[in-house]
Write a protein that holds these residues in place. Sequence first.
Motif, short mmCIF file in Angstrom:
data_model
loop_
_atom_site.label_atom_id
_atom_site.label_comp_id
_atom_site.label_asym_id
_atom_site.label_seq_id
_atom_site.Cartn_x
_atom_site.Cartn_y
_atom_site.Cartn_z
N LYS A 11 0.68 -1.19 0.02
CA LYS A 11 0.03 -0.11 -0.05
C LYS A 11 1.08 1.22 -0.18
O LYS A 11 1.96 1.44 0.58
N ALA A 41 -2.04 0.62 -4.74
CA ALA A 41 -1.58 -0.62 -4.21
C ALA A 41 -0.41 -0.88 -5.40
O ALA A 41 -0.73 -1.06 -6.53
N PHE A 101 -6.07 1.67 -4.98
CA PHE A 101 -5.95 0.89 -3.86
C PHE A 101 -7.67 0.64 -3.63
O PHE A 101 -8.60 1.34 -3.52
#
Length: 827
Positions: free
Chosen positions: A551, A562, A616
């Motif tokens: 992350k 990500a 993400f």
Amino acid sequence: MPKLQEFYMKGNNLTGSVPSSIGNLSSLEVLFLSENNLGGSIPQVLGRLTNLQIIALASNILSGTIPSSLLNLSSLAVFDIASNRIQGTLPVGIGFKLPNLEFFGVWQNQLDGPIPPTISNCTKLDLLQLSFNRFYGKVPSLEKLHKLRKFLFTDNQLGSGKPEDLSFLCSLTNSTKLEMVWGERNKFAGVLPKCIGNLSTTLAGFNFRENQITGEISGEIGKFVNLKYLFMGSNQLLGVIPSNLGTLQDVGILELGDNNLGGTIPTSLGNLTKLVGLDLGSNNFYGQIPSHLSNCQSLNILDLSNNHLSGAIPPQLMGLSSLTIILNLSCNHLIGVLPTEVGNLRTLTVLDISNNLLVGEIPNSLGYCTTLTSLRMGGNFFNGSIPQSIKSLRGIEELDLSHNNLSGQIPKFLAVFPFLKLLNLSYNKFEGILPCEGVFKNATNTSIIGNNELCGGLPEFHLPNCISKSSKNTKINIMILFASVISGVLGIALILAFIYLRWFKKKVNEPISSSMDDSYPKVLYGALLKATDGFSSANLIGVGSFSSVYKGILEDNGTAIAVKVLHMIRHGAMKSFIEECEALKNIKHRNLLKILTVCSGSDYQGNDFKALVYQFMDNGSLEWWLHQNATSSHGNELPKKLNFIQRINIAIDVAYALDYLHHQCHIPIVHCDLKPSNILLDAEMVAHVGDFGLVKFLVESSHDTIVNQMSSVGLRGTIGYAPPGCEVSREGDMYSYGILLLEMFTGLSPIDNTFQDNLTLHNLVAEALSKRVLEITDNVLLQERESHLGPIVLNIGFAKAMAYFKSVWLWCSILELLVRTVCLEDE
């Protein structure tokens, strides 16, 4: 000598047989002939010596059977014939005829048959030693052996592989002085009975390693406050390590390796300050290595290999100077550098950290570990050269540095290590001349393959000849002469090339954007390094075969990302990277994981660096939602669970994604690895299918067969989700989708340890559909039905509430459809 009472001849070199004339010593009470070379059989005439109390014939080469006449010796207290070649069975009436036995030792012979149930009548038994024979069958009840202190029966064939095999342990609860129960290497199955908690608190040793014992480790073992040895390795144990094992302050050896144990390693094990050996290898432990283990200041052996441990190696543990025999952390997912504290392991014999994700240079402090005989560091990402300090390891016998990013020349001191027998330097970036002395004389025990800049060495290594300095000088002179002739032409060409390269360099340094829209951010290695805090273990959110996922937060615009970093040293990683880029560059769908950009270049050490940067997903993977446990929640927050409607929506989202890949792309795409860990959930709980590292592009032929254009045909995917015996196809994806739906509504993973032999999630559901469907329904759905009935009735009325709860059972129809169509193995 008719009045002779004691006859000692222990520990001589006597040969021949025990003379039958010894039967004339009518007053004999003690016969001690152990540790000689006596052969033949045990004389029957010993049965005439009715005053005998001790017969000690151990450690000879006696053969034959146990004479039945010995049952006449009702006063016999010690019978020791260990370490001979005695055959046959134990006398059936031993318990009735020898009631005064205190020591019965027949270990290391060739005895067979069952243990006579009458042995329980020898109520004065202190030690019963039956190890290293061929006894078989069920261990009888020993309930009358109240004085039994040691029961040793290792290396036999006891047990029958049935659940009741260990029931005899309950009969030992009457033995109030019990210290040792030693039953390793037999055929015991079943679970440890709960009655073991009632065994004597004097128990010091419990050994059942190398059997077939199942179930969980009973927390009852935590009651044995005097326990010093616990051996339960090489069984089929499940579950977690009970935290109360940390209360066993006197434990010296804890061996639980080679089982199916999981969860995290309890920090309470750090309380075992007298621990000498800890073996948790070959299990399913995950999470970080507890730094509390450094409190075990007496630890000589630590084996945590072949698990799923992650994070960095605790410096406190690596600096534990008591480790003198083995430290094995191999085959995990450990990251970061090898701590410099490794230099504190100055008396360590074996260090194995191979097959992890360790980076950085080999620390110079490793040279302080001068007693190492085996050093295995292969299968990591170490870079730089082999430090000169390693030349201090002159006792090394095995050195494995393969499959790393090491460079420079191979140190000459490796050729003079006197004991080095195995050397593996393969698949690095070594250069220069290969030595020809020492271990380098043996091409069988030395591997240098995959180092393309090496030269010389023995012919068996098949390396090119090295260019000598004089040859180099001659070449240089020729090149200078040639250059002087055409220098004018080259000068102009170089000026033009310089102008062109300045323009081209700007283009090359831009990150690759695999079809990525110009609106996507362009990121370089440095930006990703900063976004993930140096690819910190704190930001690690997943590890796969070819990659690690971190992350991060982009500094420029604060975008949460990500970052999927490819392990370029792994075989197949580049292929996976290319296939994923190829798949992602022409697809775009609401239910596919959104890629932002691709970074392809080099890291600051000059190594190849390739990463895919995705949007993400705030709510993680579907796998976490389906299989999280109570310990995974934060603080006092209860674990989050998916309700019925959310599961339906996720199932529909995945179906949309598959329909798009199979039927709406210009070239049909098969995902090949559909499973919960590859389904990500955003902030609104919308599902996105990700991980396209195993995709295949398909072309339909006239016969509707599928031809692969990307890689070789064969089975791909994850065991449990991949279709059995089926090549890549749309139908294969649909099979995986069917298994996924079964998992979503039963809460059972197809790769759970429950499913062994011929039992699968698919046939479990098929059998339960008709009458036992509620038994396999995820408890969360059943609890939802109970806990929400009242509020729903109040808010939407009784009729609508009943309609809602009828929909909860709709999944039964879904299951039946799947089992009868998509998931049937014969279709």
